[in-house]
Write a protein that holds these residues in place. Sequence first.
Motif, PDB file in Angstrom:
ATOM      1  N   THR A 326      45.125  60.497   6.053  1.00  0.00           N
ATOM      2  CA  THR A 326      45.701  61.275   7.152  1.00  0.00           C
ATOM      3  C   THR A 326      44.783  62.362   7.706  1.00  0.00           C
ATOM      4  OG1 THR A 326      46.781  62.678   5.484  1.00  0.00           O
ATOM      5  CG2 THR A 326      48.095  60.902   6.461  1.00  0.00           C
ATOM      6  N   MET A 327      43.760  62.766   6.979  1.00  0.00           N
ATOM      7  CA  MET A 327      42.917  63.870   7.457  1.00  0.00           C
ATOM      8  C   MET A 327      42.266  63.595   8.813  1.00  0.00           C
ATOM      9  SD  MET A 327      41.019  65.882   4.352  1.00  0.00           S
ATOM     10  CE  MET A 327      40.409  64.420   3.554  1.00  0.00           C
ATOM     11  N   PRO A 328      41.640  62.424   9.024  1.00  0.00           N
ATOM     12  CA  PRO A 328      41.012  62.213  10.342  1.00  0.00           C
ATOM     13  C   PRO A 328      42.029  62.231  11.484  1.00  0.00           C
ATOM     14  CG  PRO A 328      40.218  60.609   8.721  1.00  0.00           C
ATOM     15  CD  PRO A 328      41.390  61.298   8.105  1.00  0.00           C
ATOM     16  N   VAL A 329      43.201  61.640  11.243  1.00  0.00           N
ATOM     17  CA  VAL A 329      44.241  61.624  12.265  1.00  0.00           C
ATOM     18  C   VAL A 329      44.724  63.041  12.550  1.00  0.00           C
ATOM     19  CG1 VAL A 329      46.534  60.745  12.867  1.00  0.00           C
ATOM     20  CG2 VAL A 329      44.949  59.310  11.559  1.00  0.00           C
ATOM     21  N   ALA A 330      44.932  63.824  11.488  1.00  0.00           N
ATOM     22  CA  ALA A 330      45.406  65.195  11.656  1.00  0.00           C
ATOM     23  C   ALA A 330      44.399  66.038  12.427  1.00  0.00           C
ATOM     24  CB  ALA A 330      45.680  65.821  10.296  1.00  0.00           C
ATOM     25  N   GLY A 331      43.110  65.838  12.169  1.00  0.00           N
ATOM     26  CA  GLY A 331      42.093  66.594  12.877  1.00  0.00           C
ATOM     27  C   GLY A 331      42.132  66.324  14.370  1.00  0.00           C
ATOM     28  N   ARG A 332      42.205  65.052  14.755  1.00  0.00           N
ATOM     29  CA  ARG A 332      42.255  64.718  16.184  1.00  0.00           C
ATOM     30  C   ARG A 332      43.542  65.226  16.828  1.00  0.00           C
ATOM     31  NH1 ARG A 332      39.902  59.873  14.188  1.00  0.00           N
ATOM     32  NH2 ARG A 332      41.930  58.837  14.138  1.00  0.00           N
ATOM     33  N   LEU A 333      44.670  65.081  16.107  1.00  0.00           N
ATOM     34  CA  LEU A 333      45.951  65.538  16.650  1.00  0.00           C
ATOM     35  C   LEU A 333      45.950  67.058  16.842  1.00  0.00           C
ATOM     36  CD1 LEU A 333      48.838  64.920  17.516  1.00  0.00           C
ATOM     37  CD2 LEU A 333      49.525  65.069  15.111  1.00  0.00           C
ATOM     38  N   THR A 334      45.360  67.769  15.892  1.00  0.00           N
ATOM     39  CA  THR A 334      45.289  69.229  16.007  1.00  0.00           C
ATOM     40  C   THR A 334      44.489  69.648  17.227  1.00  0.00           C
ATOM     41  OG1 THR A 334      45.518  69.528  13.617  1.00  0.00           O
ATOM     42  CG2 THR A 334      44.509  71.331  14.853  1.00  0.00           C
ATOM     43  N   ASP A 335      43.365  68.976  17.475  1.00  0.00           N
ATOM     44  CA  ASP A 335      42.544  69.327  18.625  1.00  0.00           C
ATOM     45  C   ASP A 335      43.252  69.023  19.940  1.00  0.00           C
ATOM     46  OD1 ASP A 335      40.483  70.269  17.074  1.00  0.00           O
ATOM     47  OD2 ASP A 335      39.419  68.365  17.016  1.00  0.00           O
ATOM     48  N   ARG A 336      44.144  68.046  19.941  1.00  0.00           N
ATOM     49  CA  ARG A 336      44.840  67.681  21.181  1.00  0.00           C
ATOM     50  C   ARG A 336      46.121  68.484  21.400  1.00  0.00           C
ATOM     51  NH1 ARG A 336      44.576  61.026  21.355  1.00  0.00           N
ATOM     52  NH2 ARG A 336      42.298  60.851  21.529  1.00  0.00           N
ATOM     53  N   ALA A 337      46.891  68.680  20.353  1.00  0.00           N
ATOM     54  CA  ALA A 337      48.242  69.241  20.512  1.00  0.00           C
ATOM     55  C   ALA A 337      48.432  70.584  19.835  1.00  0.00           C
ATOM     56  CB  ALA A 337      49.274  68.242  19.979  1.00  0.00           C
ATOM     57  N   GLY A 338      47.426  71.109  19.148  1.00  0.00           N
ATOM     58  CA  GLY A 338      47.595  72.347  18.414  1.00  0.00           C
ATOM     59  C   GLY A 338      47.963  72.096  16.968  1.00  0.00           C
ATOM     60  N   SER A 339      48.081  73.149  16.204  1.00  0.00           N
ATOM     61  CA  SER A 339      48.245  73.045  14.753  1.00  0.00           C
ATOM     62  C   SER A 339      49.693  72.948  14.283  1.00  0.00           C
ATOM     63  CB  SER A 339      47.598  74.263  14.066  1.00  0.00           C
ATOM     64  OG  SER A 339      46.217  74.310  14.314  1.00  0.00           O
ATOM     65  N   ARG A 340      50.618  73.456  15.066  1.00  0.00           N
ATOM     66  CA  ARG A 340      51.981  73.601  14.572  1.00  0.00           C
ATOM     67  C   ARG A 340      52.629  72.247  14.222  1.00  0.00           C
ATOM     68  NH1 ARG A 340      55.336  75.763  18.968  1.00  0.00           N
ATOM     69  NH2 ARG A 340      54.057  77.632  18.737  1.00  0.00           N
ATOM     70  N   LEU A 341      52.539  71.280  15.124  1.00  0.00           N
ATOM     71  CA  LEU A 341      53.200  69.990  14.906  1.00  0.00           C
ATOM     72  C   LEU A 341      52.651  69.242  13.697  1.00  0.00           C
ATOM     73  CD1 LEU A 341      55.212  67.823  15.782  1.00  0.00           C
ATOM     74  CD2 LEU A 341      53.472  66.960  17.384  1.00  0.00           C
ATOM     75  N   PRO A 342      51.328  69.042  13.572  1.00  0.00           N
ATOM     76  CA  PRO A 342      50.832  68.352  12.378  1.00  0.00           C
ATOM     77  C   PRO A 342      51.114  69.110  11.085  1.00  0.00           C
ATOM     78  CG  PRO A 342      49.013  69.030  13.800  1.00  0.00           C
ATOM     79  CD  PRO A 342      50.258  69.288  14.547  1.00  0.00           C
ATOM     80  N   ALA A 343      51.091  70.446  11.137  1.00  0.00           N
ATOM     81  CA  ALA A 343      51.385  71.203   9.918  1.00  0.00           C
ATOM     82  C   ALA A 343      52.831  70.997   9.497  1.00  0.00           C
ATOM     83  CB  ALA A 343      51.105  72.684  10.142  1.00  0.00           C
ATOM     84  N   LEU A 344      53.760  71.001  10.449  1.00  0.00           N
ATOM     85  CA  LEU A 344      55.173  70.760  10.124  1.00  0.00           C
ATOM     86  C   LEU A 344      55.374  69.345   9.587  1.00  0.00           C
ATOM     87  CD1 LEU A 344      57.039  72.488  13.090  1.00  0.00           C
ATOM     88  CD2 LEU A 344      57.177  73.110  10.671  1.00  0.00           C
ATOM     89  N   ALA A 345      54.746  68.356  10.233  1.00  0.00           N
ATOM     90  CA  ALA A 345      54.872  66.975   9.765  1.00  0.00           C
ATOM     91  C   ALA A 345      54.326  66.829   8.349  1.00  0.00           C
ATOM     92  CB  ALA A 345      54.139  66.036  10.725  1.00  0.00           C
ATOM     93  N   GLY A 346      53.182  67.462   8.090  1.00  0.00           N
ATOM     94  CA  GLY A 346      52.601  67.394   6.748  1.00  0.00           C
ATOM     95  C   GLY A 346      53.488  68.032   5.707  1.00  0.00           C
ATOM     96  N   LEU A 347      54.100  69.169   6.050  1.00  0.00           N
ATOM     97  CA  LEU A 347      54.963  69.850   5.091  1.00  0.00           C
ATOM     98  C   LEU A 347      56.192  69.013   4.761  1.00  0.00           C
ATOM     99  CD1 LEU A 347      55.536  72.331   3.385  1.00  0.00           C
ATOM    100  CD2 LEU A 347      56.623  73.384   5.376  1.00  0.00           C
ATOM    101  N   VAL A 348      56.745  68.316   5.753  1.00  0.00           N
ATOM    102  CA  VAL A 348      57.895  67.445   5.493  1.00  0.00           C
ATOM    103  C   VAL A 348      57.512  66.358   4.485  1.00  0.00           C
ATOM    104  CG1 VAL A 348      59.425  65.713   6.523  1.00  0.00           C
ATOM    105  CG2 VAL A 348      59.036  67.886   7.690  1.00  0.00           C
ATOM    106  N   LEU A 349      56.346  65.760   4.653  1.00  0.00           N
ATOM    107  CA  LEU A 349      55.885  64.741   3.698  1.00  0.00           C
ATOM    108  C   LEU A 349      55.696  65.338   2.306  1.00  0.00           C
ATOM    109  CD1 LEU A 349      53.261  62.833   5.891  1.00  0.00           C
ATOM    110  CD2 LEU A 349      55.388  61.889   4.989  1.00  0.00           C
TER     111      LEU A 349
END
Length: 506
Positions: A326-349
């Motif tokens: 998930t790290m490469p996907v999270a990095g690209r998603l963070t650069d596109r949409a910001g940090s909040r959404l991937p951080a919340l998704a990661g915490l749920v997992l």
Amino acid sequence: MTARSGRPAETGLDPELRRLAVVVVLGAIMTILDSTIVNVAVNTLGRDFHTSLSTIQWVLTAYTLALAVTIPVTGWAVRRFGGRTMWIASLVLFITGSVLCGAAWSVGSLIAFRVVQAVGGGMLMPVGQTMLAAKAGPRRMGRVMSVVAVPAMLGPVVGPVLGGILVDDLAWRWMFFINVPVCAVALAAAFAWLPADTERVRDARLDVLGLVLLSPGLAALVYGLAQAGGGHGVSDPRVYGWVAAGAALIAAFAAHALRRRERALVDLGLFRDRAFTTSVTAMFVYVAAVFGVMFTSPVFFQAVRGDTPLRAGLLLAPMGIGAMITMPVAGRLTDRAGSRLPALAGLVLVLAGLAFFTRLDAHTGTLAPALAIFVVGLGQGTMMPSLMAAAYQRLDRAAVPAATAASNIVVRVGSSFGVAALAVALQIYLRRAFPATGGSVASAAAVRTPDALTRLAHAFAHGFWWAVAIAAVALVPITLIPGRPRDGLSVVEGDGAVAEPLDDRV
């Protein structure tokens, strides 16, 4: 600070940034492995040096304390001498310490050489993180932090496994000698690929009083938490003494730093930035929960299931596999949409994976815990790069070294706090289940009747609820992380251009 226009920040990872990332990962991976690789060799070292386990524990403790003492000075060192200079010096010191540890002739010499090793290793990760953050700029911060997170995530998982293999098949000295070829490649790459230091502040003065207050304060606090997590528990007055002394010194540093402001060893003004404060708070809470589980779960596998240390360590390996996915996907998603959404998704997992550990019993097999820790890894790989990127995306370029030192301090204390918290929780439940043992895992595990194993498993399961509760607290700071920086407002550009900082304070 004056603004100047520059070409738009690059969005791709150019060859220079890729080479820098390779250098950082090569050097940092072995230093983080050495934080845990020795854990499985404690009994072997005690036997070979004919000394007690309490003495051998200082081989681990000295390394941890030296790391805590060293990290605060890295921000000043990078500003004064430059990232390339400090990276190479730190790597040489780490290699030297590794060779000396492998050649140690007594337990005293091994402990002393571990300090040398840790002083070099303690600076490598923050220095590398600083160089990458300054080079990447906000538009590439997520992807770059996903690279930085590789050694931080894999080290605690791979270290005990690699240590077990080396001790079983070779000798304990190879736990240190193995660093030499890897770090030699990193050193050669650093000389070839790292750009010359051009942004040194030659008149930057070391905050000596801040160093005298903060470094011993962190060492005392980390040591006190380690004592609480190492079996002494909160009933031991020595634990209170060390923790109180550490907290007092850190509080004194805070008062000093607020007066000295940006000239302090660590600039506490960073915490006026909402993105930095919320992200490092979330990292503290999350790291506490996960490191607590990484400490406690192998103890469960050995005490309840009767697994060997190596097998117990291997059961943590799926965490690293999940994170790598998930790290490469999270990095690209963070650069596109910001940090909040991937951080919340990661915490749920992460919460879903941790929740399984509260259901452990004496009959739990191997597959289910492996899948649970794999899910935690998926969450960790999604969450940590996003939080690390959020800490930098709105900071002035000049603030990056101080921010790196501060965030690494927070993570170091958080990991110690988590281990102590879950160890204390386990002792509480063990005392209830086995009143005669005084909370000792070894004493409780020695009673191998079915009823005793059931009670022992339930004590661990109750303790894991603490990890779930601690991790859940991270929901609050994550939801407060600001959105993605608006175009042209962030100060750190990928090509080194500086734009007007985005004012987003708490």
